[in-house]
Design a protein around this motif. Structure first.
Motif, PDB file in Angstrom:
ATOM      1  N   UNK A  43       0.993  -1.268  -0.050  1.00 34.56           N
ATOM      2  CA  UNK A  43       0.326   0.010   0.063  1.00 34.56           C
ATOM      3  C   UNK A  43       0.958   1.397  -0.005  1.00 34.56           C
ATOM      4  N   UNK A  44       2.018   1.216   0.890  1.00 34.78           N
ATOM      5  CA  UNK A  44       2.733   2.453   0.723  1.00 34.78           C
ATOM      6  C   UNK A  44       3.632   2.657  -0.506  1.00 34.78           C
ATOM      7  N   UNK A  45       3.322   2.032  -1.459  1.00 33.21           N
ATOM      8  CA  UNK A  45       4.099   2.182  -2.846  1.00 33.21           C
ATOM      9  C   UNK A  45       3.005   2.887  -3.585  1.00 33.21           C
ATOM     10  N   UNK A  46       2.090   2.870  -3.233  1.00 35.56           N
ATOM     11  CA  UNK A  46       0.727   3.300  -4.078  1.00 35.56           C
ATOM     12  C   UNK A  46      -0.042   4.810  -3.362  1.00 35.56           C
ATOM     13  N   UNK A  47      -0.276   4.621  -2.155  1.00 41.67           N
ATOM     14  CA  UNK A  47      -0.911   5.466  -1.257  1.00 41.67           C
ATOM     15  C   UNK A  47       0.084   6.192  -0.207  1.00 41.67           C
ATOM     16  N   UNK A  48      -0.383   7.419  -0.024  1.00 37.04           N
ATOM     17  CA  UNK A  48       0.413   8.426   0.863  1.00 37.04           C
ATOM     18  C   UNK A  48      -0.653   8.960   1.639  1.00 37.04           C
ATOM     19  N   UNK A  49      -0.226   9.427   2.866  1.00 34.69           N
ATOM     20  CA  UNK A  49      -1.313  10.209   3.706  1.00 34.69           C
ATOM     21  C   UNK A  49      -0.614  11.330   4.206  1.00 34.69           C
ATOM     22  N   UNK A  50      -1.479  12.302   4.774  1.00 30.21           N
ATOM     23  CA  UNK A  50      -1.035  13.421   5.418  1.00 30.21           C
ATOM     24  C   UNK A  50      -1.950  13.397   6.672  1.00 30.21           C
ATOM     25  N   UNK A  51      -1.306  13.608   7.953  1.00 29.03           N
ATOM     26  CA  UNK A  51      -2.150  13.755   9.264  1.00 29.03           C
ATOM     27  C   UNK A  51      -1.554  14.785  10.197  1.00 29.03           C
ATOM     28  N   UNK A  52      -2.313  15.056  10.811  1.00 29.64           N
ATOM     29  CA  UNK A  52      -2.068  16.517  12.049  1.00 29.64           C
ATOM     30  C   UNK A  52      -2.923  16.333  12.861  1.00 29.64           C
ATOM     31  N   UNK A  53      -2.558  16.603  14.257  1.00 31.59           N
ATOM     32  CA  UNK A  53      -3.365  16.643  15.420  1.00 31.59           C
ATOM     33  C   UNK A  53      -3.070  18.341  15.778  1.00 31.59           C
ATOM     34  N   UNK A  54      -4.313  18.909  16.093  1.00 29.44           N
ATOM     35  CA  UNK A  54      -4.054  20.350  16.275  1.00 29.44           C
ATOM     36  C   UNK A  54      -5.313  20.662  17.132  1.00 29.44           C
ATOM     37  N   UNK A  55      -4.910  21.596  18.063  1.00 28.58           N
ATOM     38  CA  UNK A  55      -6.101  22.380  18.811  1.00 28.58           C
ATOM     39  C   UNK A  55      -6.893  23.386  17.927  1.00 28.58           C
ATOM     40  N   UNK A  56      -6.501  23.704  16.665  1.00 26.31           N
ATOM     41  CA  UNK A  56      -7.143  24.754  15.996  1.00 26.31           C
ATOM     42  C   UNK A  56      -8.617  24.564  15.804  1.00 26.31           C
ATOM     43  N   UNK A  57      -9.348  25.709  16.101  1.00 29.55           N
ATOM     44  CA  UNK A  57     -10.637  25.565  15.860  1.00 29.55           C
ATOM     45  C   UNK A  57     -11.204  26.031  14.207  1.00 29.55           C
ATOM     46  N   UNK A  58     -12.218  25.093  13.926  1.00 28.93           N
ATOM     47  CA  UNK A  58     -12.466  25.750  12.370  1.00 28.93           C
ATOM     48  C   UNK A  58     -14.072  26.186  12.282  1.00 28.93           C
ATOM     49  N   UNK A  59     -14.255  26.986  11.556  1.00 25.51           N
ATOM     50  CA  UNK A  59     -15.910  27.373  11.632  1.00 25.51           C
ATOM     51  C   UNK A  59     -16.412  26.398  10.504  1.00 25.51           C
ATOM     52  N   UNK A  60     -17.635  25.954  10.429  1.00 24.35           N
ATOM     53  CA  UNK A  60     -18.290  25.056   9.382  1.00 24.35           C
ATOM     54  C   UNK A  60     -18.028  25.762   8.054  1.00 24.35           C
ATOM     55  N   UNK A  61     -18.315  26.826   8.012  1.00 29.77           N
ATOM     56  CA  UNK A  61     -17.748  27.644   6.623  1.00 29.77           C
ATOM     57  C   UNK A  61     -16.459  27.348   6.223  1.00 29.77           C
ATOM     58  N   UNK A  62     -15.445  27.509   7.004  1.00 26.21           N
ATOM     59  CA  UNK A  62     -14.163  27.189   6.691  1.00 26.21           C
ATOM     60  C   UNK A  62     -13.764  25.821   6.281  1.00 26.21           C
ATOM     61  N   UNK A  63     -14.451  24.772   6.991  1.00 26.65           N
ATOM     62  CA  UNK A  63     -14.299  23.629   6.905  1.00 26.65           C
ATOM     63  C   UNK A  63     -14.976  22.997   5.651  1.00 26.65           C
TER      64      UNK A  63
END
Length: 368
Positions: free
Chosen positions: A277-297
């Protein structure tokens, strides 16, 4: 003896939703444990399941089917020793090969008191054809090795397209039980019963027919040549007819008959003959306390869905605090996305999976 149920499914098929339904409606009273293996660095699905009160073990540094086969065996043994569960549900990565997960369990069966109870593939009926064509090595492997195939989102497609989907699946697996009913119309106990059945209805009927064979039963209903003399399909002399009973497309030359792709992601896809799988697919991940508005997301997900600047996005999901109050859960698969109210987690978590990801651009988009 501990039952082992594997619930696989390609990215965004609905594995976690199905597991939640089974927990609420079928596994009540059982001592249950879930082992999750997500592709990428950030585990998301465990957060959706944590409130179920079930013991959850997450493995996020790689795929069970790739580099963690040995570690997976150790984790399974430790889980059995520590918790002595009656049932363990294993939810492999969406890009994992079901055959390798089954093999990993088979390799340790002699060492522990377990029973491989069921191995299920959850398949998005809307995107089945597209994924089958473009990620066949992974997608088809799950179908080919499942004893039960649970179709999700069947309410979103026509009866004709559903029949085509089932026909395509049958080309890869002719014996598995296929659940086509909308999940809202059946309960978890019915799904579990289908998952645990050793004999399909088709097999039962074949046995019944053999036991009640008669010379006058000619199976004329199997012939679609419009010449309904009493003959079996084997005796039919019509030209260029292959007797595809389940096909209603009026084109019986299936070697050249293709159906429209359901892909709505706007990208050209190509099949790849890779083994990991790691030869075909890649991923990006993040842990964050940042708040998003529904419009932003919503704007971020719209951009990910429509723009090619970020790579080929196959899946995005997250649990994040909302600037308007409360928490947001979001999901994205090619062509569509959903934002809904969620339950608080220990911190905000984001994950994007795809091919040829531009991680820097994605990080800038989320501004984290």
């Amino acid at each position: 003896m501990t039952k082992i149920d594997i619930i696989s499914g390609f990215l965004g098929a609905g594995k976690t939703t199905l597991i939640k339904k089974l927990i609420e409606e079928a596994f009540q009273g059982e001592k249950l444990m879930i082992i999750e293996n997500e592709f990428g660095e950030i585990g998301i699905d465990g957060g959706f399941l944590n409130n179920s009160g079930i013991e959850i073990t997450e493995m996020n540094s790689g795929c069970i089917c790739c580099s963690l086969v040995g570690d997976f065996g150790v984790a399974l043994k430790e889980a059995l020793d520590k918790y002595s569960p009656e049932r363990i549900i294993i939810e492999p990565s969406g890009v994992g090969k079901l055959s390798d997960v089954i093999k990993a369990i088979e390799n340790i069966k002699s060492e522990v008191d377990i029973k491989l109870n069921s191995f299920t593939a959850v398949v998005d009926a809307v995107k089945c054809k597209m994924y089958m064509d473009n990620f066949g090595e992974f997608f088809n492997n799950q179908i080919e090795n499942a004893n039960t195939i649970v179709l999700s989102r069947t309410q979103k497609i026509s009866e004709e397209k559903l029949e085509v989907c089932v026909s395509q699946i049958r080309e890869h697996n002719s014996f598995a039980t296929i659940i086509t009913t909308n999940w809202d119309e059946i309960n978890g106990k019915q799904i579990l019963s289908a998952m645990e059945r050793e004999e399909s209805l088709e097999k039962e009927l074949l046995v019944e027919v053999k036991n009640n064979k008669s010379e006058n039963h000619q199976h004329s209903e199997e012939c679609c040549c419009n010449n309904h003399k009493n003959h079996t399909k084997e005796e039919c002399e019509c030209d260029n007819h292959e007797h595809h009973i389940d096909c209603n497309c009026n084109d019986h030359n299936h070697a050249h008959h293709t159906h429209d792709h359901e892909c709505g992601c706007g990208h050209d896809h190509h099949s790849h003959d890779h083994h990991h799988a790691d030869e075909v697919f890649t991923s990006w991940g993040m842990e964050t306390p940042k708040k998003f508005s529904k419009v932003e997301i919503n704007n971020i997900l719209k951009t990910l869905s429509e723009s090619s600047d970020y790579g080929i996005i196959l899946r995005a999901k997250g649990i994040i605090p909302c600037s308007d109050g409360g928490w947001i859960n979001f999901d994205l698969v090619p062509g569509e996305y959903e934002v809904r109210e969620g339950i608080a987690d220990y911190t905000g978590r984001l994950c994007v999976i795809g091919t040829n990801l531009n991680k820097n651009e994605i990080e800038e988009l989320f501004d984290v």
